[in-house]
Write an enzyme that holds these catalytic residues in place. Structure first.
Site, mmCIF file in Angstrom:
data_model
loop_
_atom_site.group_PDB
_atom_site.id
_atom_site.type_symbol
_atom_site.label_atom_id
_atom_site.label_comp_id
_atom_site.label_asym_id
_atom_site.label_seq_id
_atom_site.Cartn_x
_atom_site.Cartn_y
_atom_site.Cartn_z
ATOM 1 N N ARG A 1 0.844 -1.187 0.000
ATOM 2 C CA ARG A 1 0.000 0.000 0.000
ATOM 3 C C ARG A 1 0.885 1.244 0.000
ATOM 4 O O ARG A 1 1.981 1.232 0.561
ATOM 5 C CB ARG A 1 -0.906 0.028 1.241
ATOM 6 C CG ARG A 1 -2.115 -0.882 1.145
ATOM 7 C CD ARG A 1 -3.097 -0.415 0.082
ATOM 8 N NE ARG A 1 -4.281 -1.245 -0.008
ATOM 9 C CZ ARG A 1 -4.451 -2.217 -0.916
ATOM 10 N NH1 ARG A 1 -3.501 -2.498 -1.775
ATOM 11 N NH2 ARG A 1 -5.588 -2.898 -0.958
ATOM 12 N N HIS B 1 -1.350 0.482 -9.973
ATOM 13 C CA HIS B 1 -2.051 -0.442 -9.058
ATOM 14 C C HIS B 1 -2.666 -1.620 -9.825
ATOM 15 O O HIS B 1 -3.887 -1.831 -9.808
ATOM 16 C CB HIS B 1 -3.137 0.287 -8.251
ATOM 17 C CG HIS B 1 -3.525 -0.463 -6.994
ATOM 18 N ND1 HIS B 1 -3.823 0.163 -5.815
ATOM 19 C CD2 HIS B 1 -3.659 -1.796 -6.755
ATOM 20 C CE1 HIS B 1 -4.128 -0.754 -4.896
ATOM 21 N NE2 HIS B 1 -4.046 -1.952 -5.459
HETATM 22 P P1 NDP Z 1 -1.526 -11.536 4.322
HETATM 23 O O1 NDP Z 1 -2.322 -11.135 5.495
HETATM 24 O O2 NDP Z 1 -1.559 -12.958 3.906
HETATM 25 O O3 NDP Z 1 0.000 -11.140 4.565
HETATM 26 C C1 NDP Z 1 0.382 -9.964 5.205
HETATM 27 C C2 NDP Z 1 1.796 -10.161 5.715
HETATM 28 O O4 NDP Z 1 2.231 -8.958 6.330
HETATM 29 C C3 NDP Z 1 1.889 -11.268 6.771
HETATM 30 O O5 NDP Z 1 3.071 -12.001 6.590
HETATM 31 C C4 NDP Z 1 1.962 -10.483 8.072
HETATM 32 O O6 NDP Z 1 2.616 -11.169 9.120
HETATM 33 C C5 NDP Z 1 2.759 -9.290 7.615
HETATM 34 N N1 NDP Z 1 2.580 -8.165 8.539
HETATM 35 C C6 NDP Z 1 1.462 -7.458 8.816
HETATM 36 N N2 NDP Z 1 1.710 -6.505 9.730
HETATM 37 C C7 NDP Z 1 3.024 -6.619 10.041
HETATM 38 C C8 NDP Z 1 3.882 -5.942 10.915
HETATM 39 N N3 NDP Z 1 3.436 -4.933 11.696
HETATM 40 N N4 NDP Z 1 5.167 -6.317 11.002
HETATM 41 C C9 NDP Z 1 5.630 -7.348 10.236
HETATM 42 N N5 NDP Z 1 4.860 -8.038 9.358
HETATM 43 C C10 NDP Z 1 3.583 -7.675 9.283
HETATM 44 O O7 NDP Z 1 -1.990 -10.591 3.126
HETATM 45 P P2 NDP Z 1 -1.772 -10.808 1.568
HETATM 46 O O8 NDP Z 1 -0.437 -11.398 1.351
HETATM 47 O O9 NDP Z 1 -2.950 -11.493 0.998
HETATM 48 O O10 NDP Z 1 -1.817 -9.292 1.034
HETATM 49 C C11 NDP Z 1 -0.876 -8.347 1.487
HETATM 50 C C12 NDP Z 1 -1.223 -6.967 1.012
HETATM 51 O O11 NDP Z 1 -0.931 -6.837 -0.375
HETATM 52 C C13 NDP Z 1 -2.706 -6.565 1.088
HETATM 53 O O12 NDP Z 1 -3.077 -6.200 2.385
HETATM 54 C C14 NDP Z 1 -2.760 -5.399 0.130
HETATM 55 O O13 NDP Z 1 -2.413 -4.218 0.820
HETATM 56 C C15 NDP Z 1 -1.656 -5.722 -0.882
HETATM 57 N N6 NDP Z 1 -2.195 -6.074 -2.185
HETATM 58 C C16 NDP Z 1 -1.841 -5.307 -3.274
HETATM 59 C C17 NDP Z 1 -2.292 -5.627 -4.525
HETATM 60 C C18 NDP Z 1 -1.867 -4.848 -5.715
HETATM 61 O O14 NDP Z 1 -2.403 -5.090 -6.815
HETATM 62 N N7 NDP Z 1 -0.922 -3.942 -5.587
HETATM 63 C C19 NDP Z 1 -3.194 -6.764 -4.752
HETATM 64 C C20 NDP Z 1 -3.480 -7.512 -3.568
HETATM 65 C C21 NDP Z 1 -2.998 -7.157 -2.337
HETATM 66 P P3 NDP Z 1 2.032 -12.569 9.696
HETATM 67 O O15 NDP Z 1 2.347 -13.582 8.621
HETATM 68 O O16 NDP Z 1 2.796 -12.796 10.935
HETATM 69 O O17 NDP Z 1 0.564 -12.371 9.880
HETATM 70 C C1 OXD Z 2 -6.114 -5.605 -3.230
HETATM 71 C C2 OXD Z 2 -5.642 -4.672 -4.234
HETATM 72 O O1 OXD Z 2 -6.113 -5.260 -2.041
HETATM 73 O O2 OXD Z 2 -6.045 -4.792 -5.399
HETATM 74 O O3 OXD Z 2 -6.497 -6.734 -3.605
HETATM 75 O O4 OXD Z 2 -4.825 -3.812 -3.922
#
Ligand code: NDP
Ligand code: OXD
Length: 311
Positions: free
Chosen positions: A226, A274
């Site tokens: 993000r 995006h």
């Molecule tokens: P997940 O919840 O599976 O993964 C998030 C990861 O971030 C986990 O490993 C989590 O740790 C880690 N995390 C969260 N907070 C912290 C912190 N404070 N310190 C360290 N690690 C942290 O989500 P997804 O992988 O499915 O998606 C991740 C993000 O990708 C979405 O929230 C979205 O913002 C973004 N996204 C962007 C897209 C795009 O097109 N650009 C499309 C889809 C998603 P833990 O494993 O310990 O929970």
């Molecule tokens: C999502 C994105 O959150 O598209 O899936 O960013």
């Protein structure tokens, strides 16, 4: 009844058509259909619902986010917190994010931005970088579902991979770090930092000047998590000072990225709008339909949002 709130009447119709095939016993309607009675709505599939809208449905059993990020829902102070909130988790979301991360890392490794600039000027910019993928460790901040999907693709290209997450984990093919106490060790060996963190109070502006300074000189950054994860001015300063060699950015504080933003023309920055991982609607509808079928059969919902973690 399942209501769909997405941009564009044709797109909403496409969602409803997919659900008619996948869940023939559940009526699917666009949120603005005239025949919706609030008490009939049991499921909602949404992107950026208007504040207060979700709270209208007294019999709502689950909310599905059209994306993996859910801050577009939780930003509404009235969203019904007692209703389970499911983050998009289609297989294709992982595949596409893996492809994007692999493409971004190869682009940085092979100086794609320099060649694009040279081509625009019809300039034969002959240069061959010293490193191969095997010399460049990719560090994924946010080793969750999408980070995990990127690991085998990066490994297949030869990149060593490390991951950093909130909780400790074991991921085949990656060295794993967790928590603030292991962040510095993770950064010290990271030559390409890939941010795939969700937007939470803890991750807001986490990639700032202090963090970037802990990367080795010449490192690069990819942000597909993000825009709020990054301090853009600090990134630009690190690129201009030569500490960082390049960046590939897919997400921004303001989207669309305003025309006057310096990132557009920065010679070391590649901007994408995006698009890192937008799975096909058919695939996302399959995920939602499968989750509803499981839920109706008494099985747990997948990929739930946890209010205490904020993602
Ligand atoms: P997940 O919840 O599976 O993964 C998030 C990861 O971030 C986990 O490993 C989590 O740790 C880690 N995390 C969260 N907070 C912290 C912190 N404070 N310190 C360290 N690690 C942290 O989500 P997804 O992988 O499915 O998606 C991740 C993000 O990708 C979405 O929230 C979205 O913002 C973004 N996204 C962007 C897209 C795009 O097109 N650009 C499309 C889809 C998603 P833990 O494993 O310990 O929970
Ligand atoms: C999502 C994105 O959150 O598209 O899936 O960013």
């Amino acid at each position: 009844m399942l209501v769909v709130k997405a941009a564009g009447a044709e797109i909403r119709q496409e969602w409803c058509d997919h659900f008619a095939g996948l869940l023939p016993d559940l009526a699917a309607r666009s949120f603005d259909a005239p025949d919706i009675r609030d008490e009939e709505v049991t499921y909602a599939l949404v992107w950026e619902p208007d504040p207060g809208w979700l709270a209208r449905f007294p019999k709502l059993r689950a909310i599905f986010s059209l994306g993996a990020g859910v801050e577009h829902i939780t930003a509404d102070p009235t969203w019904p917190r007692h209703v389970p909130l499911v983050r998009m988790g289609s297989e294709e979301t992982g595949q596409r994010m893996g492809e994007y991360v692999a493409w971004a890392c190869l682009s940085l490794l092979r100086d794609a931005r320099d060649f694009a600039l040279a081509q625009a000027e019809r300039r034969w910019d002959y240069k061959v970088g010293d490193a191969t993928a095997q010399d460049v460790q990719v560090g994924i901040m946010g080793m969750g579902r999408l980070g995990g999907a990127a690991v085998p693709m990066l490994r297949g290209l030869g990149f060593p991979v490390a991951g950093w997450s909130r909780s400790p984990k074991v991921v085949e093919g990656a060295i794993c770090f967790a928590g603030p106490e292991e962040l510095d060790a993770f950064l010290a060996e990271t030559r390409i930092l890939v941010c795939l963190l969700p937007a939470t109070p803890e991750t807001e502006r986490i990639v700032d000047a202090a963090l970037l300074a802990k990367l080795p000189r010449g490192a690069a950054v990819v942000n597909a998590g993000r825009g709020s994860n990054l301090v853009t001015a600090d990134l630009i300063a690190a690129l201009d000072s030569g500490h960082l060699s390049g960046a590939v950015l897919d997400v921004f504080d303001r989207e669309p990225l305003p025309a006057e933003n310096p990132l557009w023309s920065h010679p070391k920055v590649t901007v994408t709008p995006h698009v890192a991982s937008i799975a096909r609607r058919r695939e996302r509808a399959r995920f939602v339909a499968g989750a509803i079928r499981d839920f109706e059969a008494g099985r747990p919902l997948p990929n739930l949002y946890h209010p205490d973690r904020g993602y």
